[in-house]
Motif scaffolding. Sequence first.
Motif, mmCIF file in Angstrom:
data_model
loop_
_atom_site.group_PDB
_atom_site.id
_atom_site.type_symbol
_atom_site.label_atom_id
_atom_site.label_comp_id
_atom_site.label_asym_id
_atom_site.label_seq_id
_atom_site.Cartn_x
_atom_site.Cartn_y
_atom_site.Cartn_z
ATOM 1 N N GLU A 1 7.538 1.390 -2.648
ATOM 2 C CA GLU A 1 6.938 0.310 -3.417
ATOM 3 C C GLU A 1 5.805 -0.366 -2.640
ATOM 4 O OE1 GLU A 1 10.212 -2.185 -4.415
ATOM 5 O OE2 GLU A 1 11.096 -0.741 -5.809
ATOM 6 N N LYS A 2 6.007 -0.497 -1.321
ATOM 7 C CA LYS A 2 4.947 -1.086 -0.493
ATOM 8 C C LYS A 2 3.709 -0.192 -0.507
ATOM 9 C CE LYS A 2 4.337 -4.066 1.493
ATOM 10 N NZ LYS A 2 3.444 -5.232 1.182
ATOM 11 N N MET A 3 3.903 1.125 -0.403
ATOM 12 C CA MET A 3 2.769 2.052 -0.457
ATOM 13 C C MET A 3 2.024 1.901 -1.786
ATOM 14 S SD MET A 3 2.492 4.086 2.270
ATOM 15 C CE MET A 3 3.450 4.738 3.641
ATOM 16 N N ALA A 4 2.804 1.742 -2.870
ATOM 17 C CA ALA A 4 2.176 1.590 -4.191
ATOM 18 C C ALA A 4 1.346 0.316 -4.251
ATOM 19 C CB ALA A 4 3.257 1.578 -5.274
ATOM 20 N N ARG A 5 1.864 -0.772 -3.658
ATOM 21 C CA ARG A 5 1.100 -2.023 -3.652
ATOM 22 C C ARG A 5 -0.195 -1.869 -2.858
ATOM 23 N NH1 ARG A 5 6.443 -4.327 -3.062
ATOM 24 N NH2 ARG A 5 6.968 -5.611 -4.892
ATOM 25 N N ILE A 6 -0.084 -1.229 -1.674
ATOM 26 C CA ILE A 6 -1.283 -1.024 -0.847
ATOM 27 C C ILE A 6 -2.323 -0.209 -1.600
ATOM 28 C CG2 ILE A 6 -2.163 0.023 1.281
ATOM 29 C CD1 ILE A 6 0.566 -0.499 2.560
ATOM 30 N N SER A 7 -1.850 0.792 -2.358
ATOM 31 C CA SER A 7 -2.766 1.718 -3.033
ATOM 32 C C SER A 7 -3.520 1.076 -4.182
ATOM 33 C CB SER A 7 -1.988 2.938 -3.537
ATOM 34 O OG SER A 7 -1.136 2.584 -4.617
ATOM 35 N N ARG A 8 -3.124 -0.157 -4.559
ATOM 36 C CA ARG A 8 -3.871 -0.827 -5.618
ATOM 37 C C ARG A 8 -5.147 -1.467 -5.092
ATOM 38 N NH1 ARG A 8 -1.320 2.432 -7.434
ATOM 39 N NH2 ARG A 8 -0.070 2.363 -9.325
ATOM 40 N N THR A 9 -5.283 -1.605 -3.783
ATOM 41 C CA THR A 9 -6.513 -2.156 -3.197
ATOM 42 C C THR A 9 -7.202 -1.162 -2.268
ATOM 43 O OG1 THR A 9 -5.212 -3.156 -1.416
ATOM 44 C CG2 THR A 9 -5.701 -4.524 -3.345
ATOM 45 N N LYS A 10 -6.446 -0.175 -1.788
ATOM 46 C CA LYS A 10 -7.013 0.845 -0.914
ATOM 47 C C LYS A 10 -6.500 2.206 -1.340
ATOM 48 C CE LYS A 10 -7.169 -2.175 3.196
ATOM 49 N NZ LYS A 10 -8.613 -2.144 3.500
ATOM 50 N N GLN A 11 -7.280 3.234 -1.062
ATOM 51 C CA GLN A 11 -6.795 4.594 -1.283
ATOM 52 C C GLN A 11 -5.763 4.926 -0.207
ATOM 53 O OE1 GLN A 11 -9.444 7.840 -0.264
ATOM 54 N NE2 GLN A 11 -8.850 8.998 -2.087
ATOM 55 N N VAL A 12 -4.644 5.518 -0.605
ATOM 56 C CA VAL A 12 -3.560 5.853 0.318
ATOM 57 C C VAL A 12 -3.310 7.356 0.268
ATOM 58 C CG1 VAL A 12 -1.103 5.602 0.823
ATOM 59 C CG2 VAL A 12 -2.454 3.607 0.176
ATOM 60 N N LEU A 13 -3.258 7.976 1.451
ATOM 61 C CA LEU A 13 -2.833 9.374 1.601
ATOM 62 C C LEU A 13 -1.575 9.362 2.446
ATOM 63 C CD1 LEU A 13 -5.878 9.626 0.833
ATOM 64 C CD2 LEU A 13 -6.015 11.554 2.398
ATOM 65 N N CYS A 14 -0.515 9.985 1.957
ATOM 66 C CA CYS A 14 0.765 9.906 2.660
ATOM 67 C C CYS A 14 1.400 11.282 2.749
ATOM 68 C CB CYS A 14 1.701 8.937 1.940
ATOM 69 S SG CYS A 14 3.322 8.791 2.699
ATOM 70 N N VAL A 15 1.685 11.719 3.977
ATOM 71 C CA VAL A 15 2.478 12.926 4.210
ATOM 72 C C VAL A 15 3.923 12.485 4.349
ATOM 73 C CG1 VAL A 15 2.938 14.827 5.792
ATOM 74 C CG2 VAL A 15 0.584 14.131 5.339
ATOM 75 N N THR A 16 4.806 13.013 3.509
ATOM 76 C CA THR A 16 6.173 12.503 3.493
ATOM 77 C C THR A 16 7.186 13.598 3.185
ATOM 78 O OG1 THR A 16 7.623 10.848 2.501
ATOM 79 C CG2 THR A 16 6.009 11.877 1.054
ATOM 80 N N HIS A 17 8.440 13.319 3.583
ATOM 81 C CA HIS A 17 9.587 14.161 3.202
ATOM 82 C C HIS A 17 10.517 13.417 2.255
ATOM 83 C CE1 HIS A 17 8.824 17.483 5.950
ATOM 84 N NE2 HIS A 17 8.541 16.615 6.898
#
Length: 557
Positions: free
Chosen positions: A470-486
């Motif tokens: 959810e935090k990543m989603a919030r950040i992505s509303r103001t910045k582009q986010v690229l996330c490598v995840t498992h």
Amino acid sequence: MLELLHIENIAIIDRADITFEPGFNALTGETGAGKSIVIDSLSAVLGQRTSRDLIRTGADKAYVSACFTGIPPEVGEDLGITWDEELLLQREIHADGKNVCRVGSRPVTVTQLRTLGSRLLNIHGQHDGQQLLDEEQHLLYLDSFGRTEPLLTAYREKYAKLTDIRRQMHALQMDEAEKARRMDTLRYQIQELQRAKLRPGEEEELTSRRNLLRNGEKFMSAVSEADFCLSGDDSTSGALALLRQAQSALEPIRRLDDSFEELYQRLEAVYSEVYDLAYTVQDKRDAFDFSPQELDEVEGRLDQLYRLKKKYGPDVESMLAYLDRSTKELDAIEDAGDTLLHLQQLEKKALSAAQSAAEELSKARHQAAERLEEQILTELRQLDMGRIRFAIDFQPQPLSESGMDAVRFLMSANVGEELRPIQKIASGGELARIMLAMKNVLSEQDRVGTMVFDEVDTGVSGRAAQKVAEKMARISRTKQVLCVTHLPQLAAMADTHFSVEKGVTDGRTFTHVRRLDRAQRRQELARLTGGAHITPTMLEGAEELLSAAEDFKRTLE
């Protein structure tokens, strides 16, 4: 934002084009499939340090390009780099170690590329959380958040002046016995050199004179013989007399024929030259005063210079320079009392200036610390760490390069527990979330439009993983986010989902990057949840994750 990443011959990636979208982009795949290679490629094109080992086996070079859009041109003005609508970064890495970097079609240095890259995109790796365990990093985080660099620079200028004055004072401060010994030594050396009455070029002159005196008899014999041949003596005519006789013999006939006149004139010319030679030889003979006593004096002076050179320098010029330095040092020691008093007055003023600058810097840090604590706690509450306490502890320290503050981050993860240093109580999952909170707060201080998270969710699971998503989603509303995840929770929250897959073709390993549609995302989320054997129940769970993520993202609109 980053729009397109093109990769050629990087590790097991033969060729790949990845088109990223605004918002939250997730990359998933099996361990070892090549997800980190994508991040390594991105680091390379941003000017970060890389290795020729990154080049795919059998290739002579690797190539990466990254296309950014929506980047204001002023971002590169101070670097002399301009662009229109699209900003294209390119880097070639050759097997011989050569690097070719370009921005658009213009060649740039790796340093320029790295400086520009740092303004476009931030990469946060899975080991960044370990930096929180290093208390030396805590002050750097605080200064970065508080934007105290101008105050820190002003303080360091004053601190450098203070340390220079103290260095000079230390050089002058010595105990009385040591001072007396040094002055005696200097006086003896100065007197010895002054008594020697050294003169530049003297040694070369003496050496030349000694060689002459050592061969005095040979010199006299040769010069006397030459003088006899040219001038003769009372009983024997020399060359001069014979030439004059030859002229006299031609005198009666010189006017009878032009050829005899020519001979006569030539004899006259030869006579004049020989006359000059004869008198030069006589001057040499008369000027040379061969004296065994003078030879002894020259030898003695050269021996004196030799002994002085062993102590004070390889030649007379070096010894004179040593004399000058010794004289100045003796004067400085004799005047040390006055000089030290003057430096003490300067030190008092410099210390006051440095102390004032340090206090101003410390005040700004305390104010920044209050804001940082509040924002970090706000972020942590959003990451399901509402009961955690976070504080920034200040301890005074003697003035140093960094100021007067020793700073460390403290936390309490459980109710009723006192605040302790983070490295003593934080778990891996807690470190990951605190670092995520820290990075998000710090990212708000800059203009970087894209944030990359490379497996920063290590050690996070369950409810905490959902909060991180959810935090990543919030950040992505103001910045582009690229996330490598498992983590399936993070992958489900993404707006765009890529799968990094590894395979073998014709005996070679290849990595492909594939953009997933919704049905393919369900399959991938089910794999992340349960492994290779996907069941209908897993697919239903994956669908629930996707639906829940969509519902949450609608609340952010």
